[in-house]
Enzyme design. Structure first.
Site, PDB file in Angstrom:
ATOM      1  N   SER A 167       4.385  -6.178   3.046  1.00 50.49           N
ATOM      2  CA  SER A 167       3.046  -6.090   3.629  1.00 50.49           C
ATOM      3  C   SER A 167       2.007  -6.716   2.689  1.00 50.49           C
ATOM      4  CB  SER A 167       2.724  -4.629   3.967  1.00 50.49           C
ATOM      5  OG  SER A 167       1.512  -4.515   4.661  1.00 50.49           O
ATOM      6  N   LEU A 168       1.084  -5.914   2.170  1.00 39.35           N
ATOM      7  CA  LEU A 168       0.095  -6.394   1.198  1.00 39.35           C
ATOM      8  C   LEU A 168       0.756  -7.170   0.053  1.00 39.35           C
ATOM      9  CD1 LEU A 168      -2.635  -6.221  -0.484  1.00 39.35           C
ATOM     10  CD2 LEU A 168      -1.727  -4.055  -1.326  1.00 39.35           C
ATOM     11  N   GLN A 177       0.831  -1.198   0.000  1.00 40.60           N
ATOM     12  CA  GLN A 177       0.000   0.000   0.000  1.00 40.60           C
ATOM     13  C   GLN A 177       0.866   1.249   0.000  1.00 40.60           C
ATOM     14  OE1 GLN A 177      -3.157  -0.589   2.739  1.00 40.60           O
ATOM     15  NE2 GLN A 177      -3.899   1.496   2.685  1.00 40.60           N
ATOM     16  N   ARG A 217      -9.165  -8.667   3.804  1.00 39.43           N
ATOM     17  CA  ARG A 217      -8.130  -8.022   4.618  1.00 39.43           C
ATOM     18  C   ARG A 217      -8.312  -6.501   4.612  1.00 39.43           C
ATOM     19  NH1 ARG A 217      -2.785  -5.849   3.641  1.00 39.43           N
ATOM     20  NH2 ARG A 217      -1.198  -6.572   5.124  1.00 39.43           N
ATOM     21  N   GLN A 271       0.967 -11.411  10.271  1.00 37.98           N
ATOM     22  CA  GLN A 271       1.472 -10.178   9.658  1.00 37.98           C
ATOM     23  C   GLN A 271       0.613  -8.951   9.967  1.00 37.98           C
ATOM     24  OE1 GLN A 271       0.607  -8.477   5.991  1.00 37.98           O
ATOM     25  NE2 GLN A 271       2.439  -9.316   5.006  1.00 37.98           N
ATOM     26  N   HIS A 300       0.083  -3.058  11.115  1.00 36.70           N
ATOM     27  CA  HIS A 300       1.163  -3.872  11.699  1.00 36.70           C
ATOM     28  C   HIS A 300       1.431  -3.520  13.161  1.00 36.70           C
ATOM     29  CE1 HIS A 300       1.762  -5.501   7.748  1.00 36.70           C
ATOM     30  NE2 HIS A 300       1.834  -4.277   7.273  1.00 36.70           N
TER      31      HIS A 300
END
Length: 302
Positions: free
Chosen positions: A88-89, A10, A113, A245, A196
């Site tokens: 991440s994503l 992102q 998500r 995560q 996170h």
């Protein structure tokens, strides 16, 4: 030397993203239309023509970045990854690239998500901040001194660049302490919430339920997952690490270091922008990087 494929998260979105794939490739068009059907709205229209504000909504941003990355990857001719990773994503894109997840399954999980994270952001006023010019250990130590509120290291991006995550009040206090400790820069980021961090716990149960029902395959090569920063091939471990995560830190520096230690000599970033190429160069100046970010002509050229 091994060829690693890496995928951004992102923040890499831009208006017009993915349009050249759509315009130039029948497979890309078909995948975009399938995505519109799965999501229940025309995300392709928002990606190609939406405003910056439209693209900033978490429920749009995450599937948009995923689609740009994965469709770009699937349009490559015989890419043959020997290891994958995502920031991440981007980990979901990495799992499509190495065959652990199918395109449709992964897109559904990304949508769940994104919506779950959006809801979690609305529960507590929270944010993130980037810290430049301090050792990771010093940032960790300062976060640990704030015991009556939530603030934690969230993204270990490269040496000297760490993003922290927490409540608005805790981030403001941490910024003051980090500047006093000698940070070159400590500033709040324009994000929807404390990704996170423990504040994402409300989203975890929803994502975990979806991940447990999803089909995960044995991948064709290892994925270096954010929370463990090492090669993973076991589908059950991959599931658990994806769930962890949401509230755990993105150990990107450590992932790249582990990939290099395991033989990575070339990193190809697939997706919008060149952020990961820049971070990898800061982690190891000898690493060879390139990227596929705009259109099919680039993909063919590589």
């Amino acid at each position: 030397m091994k060829h690693a494929f890496v995928f951004p998260g992102q923040g890499a979105q831009f208006t017009g993203m993915g349009k050249s794939f759509y315009d130039n490739n029948a497979q890309a068009r078909s995948l975009f239309e399938k995505a519109n059907e799965i999501l229940g709205f025309r995300i392709s229209d928002i990606m190609f023509e939406g405003s910056e504000e439209d693209l900033k909504q978490t429920k749009v941003t995450q599937p948009a970045v995923f689609l740009h990355s994965v469709i770009g990857y699937l349009c490559l001719t015989n890419p043959r990854p020997e290891m994958t990773a995502g920031h991440s994503l981007g980990e979901f894109s990495a799992l499509v690239a190495n065959g652990a997840l199918g395109f449709e399954e992964a897109l559904r999980l990304v949508a769940i998500r994104a919506n779950a994270m959006q809801k979690a952001c609305e529960i507590t006023p929270s944010t993130m901040a980037v810290v430049l010019g301090l050792d990771d250990a010093k940032v960790e130590e300062i976060c640990a001194t704030i015991t009556d509120d939530v603030v934690v290291p969230a993204n270990y991006n490269c040496p000297g660049q760490l993003v922290i995550s927490g409540t608005k009040t805790a981030i403001a206090r941490a910024i003051d302490l980090l500047k006093a400790a000698g940070a070159k820069r400590a500033m709040e980021l324009a994000v929807g919430g404390a990704f996170h961090s423990p504040l994402m716990a409300p989203a975890q149960a929803e994502l975990a339920a979806a991940i447990e029902k999803a089909t995960f395959n044995t991948p064709i090569c290892p994925v270096y997952q954010n929370v463990v920063a090492k090669a993973v091939t076991d589908p059950q471990e991959i599931r658990q690490n994806l769930i962890s995560q949401l509230t755990g830190a993105v150990k990107w520096t450590q992932c790249v270091q582990a990939m290099i230690a395991d033989g990575a000599g070339r990193f190809t970033e697939v997706g919008p922008g060149k952020v990961l190429q820049g971070l990898i160069a800061k982690i190891d100046k000898n690493a060879a990087t390139d990227g596929i970010s705009t259109g099919l002509e680039e993909a063919v050229a590589k």
